[in-house]
Write an enzyme that holds these catalytic residues in place. Structure first.
Site, PDB file in Angstrom:
ATOM      1  N   SER A  91       0.735  -1.316  -0.004  1.00 55.96           N
ATOM      2  CA  SER A  91      -0.216   0.306   0.049  1.00 55.96           C
ATOM      3  C   SER A  91       0.885   0.921  -0.091  1.00 55.96           C
ATOM      4  O   SER A  91       0.304   2.221  -0.830  1.00 55.96           O
ATOM      5  CB  SER A  91      -0.891   0.014   1.297  1.00 55.96           C
ATOM      6  OG  SER A  91      -1.740  -0.887   1.058  1.00 55.96           O
TER       7      SER A  91
ATOM      8  N   GLY B  97      -6.382   1.871 -13.768  1.00 57.30           N
ATOM      9  CA  GLY B  97      -7.151   0.025 -13.865  1.00 57.30           C
ATOM     10  C   GLY B  97      -7.973   0.187 -13.062  1.00 57.30           C
ATOM     11  O   GLY B  97      -8.184  -1.124 -12.754  1.00 57.30           O
TER      12      GLY B  97
ATOM     13  N   GLU C  48      -4.360  -3.315  -6.860  1.00 61.63           N
ATOM     14  CA  GLU C  48      -4.151  -2.060  -7.613  1.00 61.63           C
ATOM     15  C   GLU C  48      -5.277  -1.157  -6.427  1.00 61.63           C
ATOM     16  O   GLU C  48      -5.895  -0.633  -7.033  1.00 61.63           O
ATOM     17  CB  GLU C  48      -5.602  -2.286  -8.974  1.00 61.63           C
ATOM     18  CG  GLU C  48      -4.786  -2.977  -9.946  1.00 61.63           C
ATOM     19  CD  GLU C  48      -4.967  -2.187 -10.919  1.00 61.63           C
ATOM     20  OE1 GLU C  48      -5.222  -1.156 -11.860  1.00 61.63           O
ATOM     21  OE2 GLU C  48      -5.120  -3.907 -12.239  1.00 61.63           O
TER      22      GLU C  48
ATOM     23  N   GLU D 251      -9.261  -0.431   1.873  1.00 60.82           N
ATOM     24  CA  GLU D 251      -9.034   0.626   2.796  1.00 60.82           C
ATOM     25  C   GLU D 251      -7.838   2.017   1.862  1.00 60.82           C
ATOM     26  O   GLU D 251      -8.165   2.977   2.394  1.00 60.82           O
ATOM     27  CB  GLU D 251      -7.878   0.333   3.689  1.00 60.82           C
ATOM     28  CG  GLU D 251      -8.568  -0.200   4.611  1.00 60.82           C
ATOM     29  CD  GLU D 251      -8.478  -2.299   4.406  1.00 60.82           C
ATOM     30  OE1 GLU D 251      -8.502  -2.241   3.476  1.00 60.82           O
ATOM     31  OE2 GLU D 251      -9.534  -2.660   4.761  1.00 60.82           O
TER      32      GLU D 251
HETATM   33  C1  LIG Z   1      -3.886 -11.742  -7.306  1.00 62.55           C
HETATM   34  C2  LIG Z   1      -2.009 -10.259  -6.702  1.00 62.55           C
HETATM   35  C3  LIG Z   1      -2.012  -9.713  -8.351  1.00 62.55           C
HETATM   36  C4  LIG Z   1      -1.411  -8.287  -8.268  1.00 62.55           C
HETATM   37  N1  LIG Z   1      -0.599  -7.893  -9.332  1.00 62.55           N
HETATM   38  C5  LIG Z   1       0.143  -7.154  -9.066  1.00 62.55           C
HETATM   39  C6  LIG Z   1       0.826  -6.380 -10.284  1.00 62.55           C
HETATM   40  O1  LIG Z   1       0.595  -6.862 -11.098  1.00 62.55           O
HETATM   41  N2  LIG Z   1       1.747  -5.268 -10.083  1.00 62.55           N
HETATM   42  C7  LIG Z   1       1.717  -4.629  -8.317  1.00 62.55           C
HETATM   43  O2  LIG Z   1       2.925  -3.745  -8.375  1.00 62.55           O
HETATM   44  N3  LIG Z   1       1.002  -4.993  -7.709  1.00 62.55           N
HETATM   45  C8  LIG Z   1       0.423  -6.518  -7.768  1.00 62.55           C
HETATM   46  N4  LIG Z   1      -0.179  -6.744  -6.882  1.00 62.55           N
HETATM   47  C9  LIG Z   1      -0.286  -5.970  -5.272  1.00 62.55           C
HETATM   48  C10 LIG Z   1      -1.277  -5.517  -4.704  1.00 62.55           C
HETATM   49  O3  LIG Z   1      -1.286  -4.305  -5.592  1.00 62.55           O
HETATM   50  C11 LIG Z   1      -0.591  -5.349  -3.137  1.00 62.55           C
HETATM   51  O4  LIG Z   1      -1.205  -6.841  -2.925  1.00 62.55           O
HETATM   52  C12 LIG Z   1      -1.878  -4.303  -2.558  1.00 62.55           C
HETATM   53  O5  LIG Z   1      -1.497  -2.845  -3.155  1.00 62.55           O
HETATM   54  C13 LIG Z   1      -1.311  -4.154  -1.271  1.00 62.55           C
HETATM   55  O6  LIG Z   1      -0.243  -4.965  -0.864  1.00 62.55           O
HETATM   56  P1  LIG Z   1       0.250  -5.357   0.229  1.00 62.55           P
HETATM   57  O7  LIG Z   1      -0.567  -6.662  -0.061  1.00 62.55           O
HETATM   58  O8  LIG Z   1       1.908  -5.558   0.865  1.00 62.55           O
HETATM   59  O9  LIG Z   1      -0.463  -4.945   1.653  1.00 62.55           O
HETATM   60  P2  LIG Z   1      -0.930  -4.200   2.452  1.00 62.55           P
HETATM   61  O10 LIG Z   1       0.342  -2.835   1.738  1.00 62.55           O
HETATM   62  O11 LIG Z   1       0.836  -4.490   3.435  1.00 62.55           O
HETATM   63  O12 LIG Z   1      -1.837  -4.377   3.599  1.00 62.55           O
HETATM   64  C14 LIG Z   1      -1.950  -5.018   5.059  1.00 62.55           C
HETATM   65  C15 LIG Z   1      -3.010  -4.167   5.305  1.00 62.55           C
HETATM   66  O13 LIG Z   1      -2.964  -2.995   5.929  1.00 62.55           O
HETATM   67  C16 LIG Z   1      -3.740  -2.206   5.608  1.00 62.55           C
HETATM   68  N5  LIG Z   1      -3.391  -0.994   5.162  1.00 62.55           N
HETATM   69  C17 LIG Z   1      -2.260  -0.379   4.809  1.00 62.55           C
HETATM   70  N6  LIG Z   1      -1.697   0.938   4.793  1.00 62.55           N
HETATM   71  C18 LIG Z   1      -3.234   1.537   5.535  1.00 62.55           C
HETATM   72  C19 LIG Z   1      -2.848   2.516   5.897  1.00 62.55           C
HETATM   73  N7  LIG Z   1      -2.536   3.619   5.408  1.00 62.55           N
HETATM   74  N8  LIG Z   1      -4.271   3.054   6.284  1.00 62.55           N
HETATM   75  C20 LIG Z   1      -5.391   1.595   6.511  1.00 62.55           C
HETATM   76  N9  LIG Z   1      -5.177   0.088   5.865  1.00 62.55           N
HETATM   77  C21 LIG Z   1      -4.031   0.517   5.345  1.00 62.55           C
HETATM   78  C22 LIG Z   1      -4.199  -2.564   3.695  1.00 62.55           C
HETATM   79  O14 LIG Z   1      -5.187  -1.982   3.507  1.00 62.55           O
HETATM   80  C23 LIG Z   1      -4.307  -4.112   4.521  1.00 62.55           C
HETATM   81  O15 LIG Z   1      -5.933  -4.069   4.751  1.00 62.55           O
HETATM   82  C24 LIG Z   1      -0.889  -8.129  -6.974  1.00 62.55           C
HETATM   83  C25 LIG Z   1      -1.754  -8.704  -5.366  1.00 62.55           C
HETATM   84  C26 LIG Z   1      -2.459 -10.028  -5.650  1.00 62.55           C
HETATM   85  C27 LIG Z   1      -3.144 -10.045  -4.147  1.00 62.55           C
END
Ligand SMILES: Cc1cc2nc3c(=O)[nH]c(=O)nc-3n(C[C@H](O)[C@H](O)[C@H](O)COP(=O)(O)OP(=O)(O)OC[C@H]3O[C@@H](n4cnc5c(N)ncnc54)[C@H](O)[C@@H]3O)c2cc1C
Length: 386
Positions: free
Chosen positions: A131, A241, A362, A366
């Site tokens: 995120s 996106g 994407e 949250e």
């Molecule tokens: C199947 C799949 C395909 C994907 N494809 C791509 C791709 O092609 N290219 C790419 O670059 N990425 C891709 N992603 C990555 C995706 O965009 C990220 O998983 C997503 O942005 C969340 O990041 P994270 O998983 O590190 O979760 P984190 O950022 O670690 O978040 C964990 C939790 O904390 C919450 N959180 C974090 N910060 C805050 C805040 N400030 N306030 C409140 N809540 C918060 C989040 O909402 C979540 O519930 C993909 C993910 C999946 C699962």
């Protein structure tokens, strides 16, 4: 805003629906079970121009507008969310930023190939930055006419087969957001390794991999936009996106409603089709109403994009709403199928697993709420969006 689709948009829907029902739906279960889109289907998608949708006509693409794109994405996702995201990532977050931010030379080099032959991917996320994407640590150092990149990426959709990656890396340690630069990296770039495949809950037919960059050398001419402008490239790319993901969520939700209503008519208990029971009718009514609402929001965001009206918060609202509706609709569809909905014999089990990801990628729900709240509390035009 005219709520009537044009004749051309209706034709686009009919074409996408016919392709999805004829070519994708019959093998959607196998795509999920075998975790692979068959080469034959990739070729048919390619031949039918689905990988050229958002590429401008002058570069060999179809150049559909955002409303047309939503219509097509919903139809593809109604058959298979995994196929829809493969097409969506290629169009909106790989070809899209090249078309929007590329130089004439970059557009002429990559867009015709992406329209006809190549597959694109988008690599922003890293193990330590999801995120908070501006916290990414992959480094890009300029050495003469090249950049040398070191670091790793994760969750790269299409990464296993992609020919070119739009990849974000840090060119300055001093500034967080303004220290990020976008690059176009070809699959055979020295030092780029396709890492492990990520085993997922849903959209199992869509490949998701890690990338490793070890002294990966990229010609300086492959830099997309200026140094330090990569975060802007990434955020504007994700705005578009998100409309695609909202459309994908709509497709899953509509498929859930289609399956649930079919089953409610066919399944008898207590001497009646279960659709005669008010409990089932209310679930169907709620699904239908929520889907229509989410579709309107999604089309509105797309229409604003087409009119060049700032649409970022609307894309977030569309994604937030449509993804929640997809999860709700898939849940209700499983409920209406009873125990059978929990088995692999019925597609609703797949919809239930596929729906969840639309609340995650994407930008999580949250993060969408943060974007929406900021647009109300700290509007750029000083007037607010309400
Ligand atoms: C199947 C799949 C395909 C994907 N494809 C791509 C791709 O092609 N290219 C790419 O670059 N990425 C891709 N992603 C990555 C995706 O965009 C990220 O998983 C997503 O942005 C969340 O990041 P994270 O998983 O590190 O979760 P984190 O950022 O670690 O978040 C964990 C939790 O904390 C919450 N959180 C974090 N910060 C805050 C805040 N400030 N306030 C409140 N809540 C918060 C989040 O909402 C979540 O519930 C993909 C993910 C999946 C699962």
């Amino acid at each position: 805003m005219n709520l009537q689709l044009t004749e051309q948009q209706e034709m686009l829907r009919a074409m996408a629906r016919s392709f999805a029902e004829g070519e994708i739906a019959p093998i959607a279960h196998t795509i999920d079970a075998e975790e692979k889109i068959p080469d034959s289907l990739r070729k048919k998608l390619r031949d039918s121009n689905f990988f050229a949708l958002l590429i401008p006509e002058e570069y060999g693409g179809v150049g559909v507008d955002a409303v047309g794109y939503v219509i097509v994405m919903e139809e593809l996702a109604r058959a298979s969310a995994a196929v829809a995201i493969t097409v969506s990532v290629h169009n909106s977050v790989a070809a899209g930023p090249i078309a929007k931010f590329g130089t004439d030379a970059q557009k002429s080099c990559w867009l015709p190939r992406l329209a006809k032959q190549w597959l694109g991917a988008f690599a922003l996320t890293e193990p330590g930055s999801g995120s908070d994407s501006a916290a990414l640590t992959t480094r890009a150092e300029r050495r003469g006419e090249e950049y040398v990149l070191n670091g790793s990426k994760t969750f790269v959709t299409n990464g296993k087969y992609a020919d070119v990656f739009v990849l974000l890396a840090r060119t300055s340690q001093e500034q967080k957001h303004r220290g990020i630069t976008a690059f176009l990296i070809e699959r055979n770039a020295p030092g780029l390794k396709i890492g492990k495949n990520i085993d997922k809950m849903g959209i199992r037919g869509s490949d998701t991999v890690e990338l490793v960059l070890e002294d990966c050398r990229v010609p300086a001419k492959n830099r997309l936009h200026d140094e330090g402008r990569g975060f802007r490239v990434a955020m504007q790319t994700l705005d578009g996106g998100r409309i695609g993901v909202a459309a994908q969520a709509l497709g899953i939700a509509q498929a859930s409603l289609d399956a649930a209503s079919r089953y409610a008519r066919d399944r008898y208990q207590f001497g009646h089709p279960i659709g005669d029971f008010q409990a089932i009718q209310w679930m169907i009514a709620e699904m239908r109403t929520e889907i229509e609402g989410a579709r309107l929001l999604t089309l509105q965001a797309a229409w604003m994009k087409d009119q060049d009206i700032p649409y970022g918060p609307y894309a977030s609202m569309a994604k937030l709403k449509a993804s929640a509706v997809a999860r709700m609709a898939a849940d209700r569809a499983v409920q209406i199928h009873g125990g059978y909905g929990y088995t692999k014999e019925f597609a609703v089990e797949r919809y239930y697993r596929d729906a969840k990801v639309t609340e995650l990628y994407e930008g999580t729900s949250e993060i969408q709420r943060i974007v929406i709240a900021n647009s109300v509390l700290h509007p750029k035009d000083g007037k607010g969006t309400t």
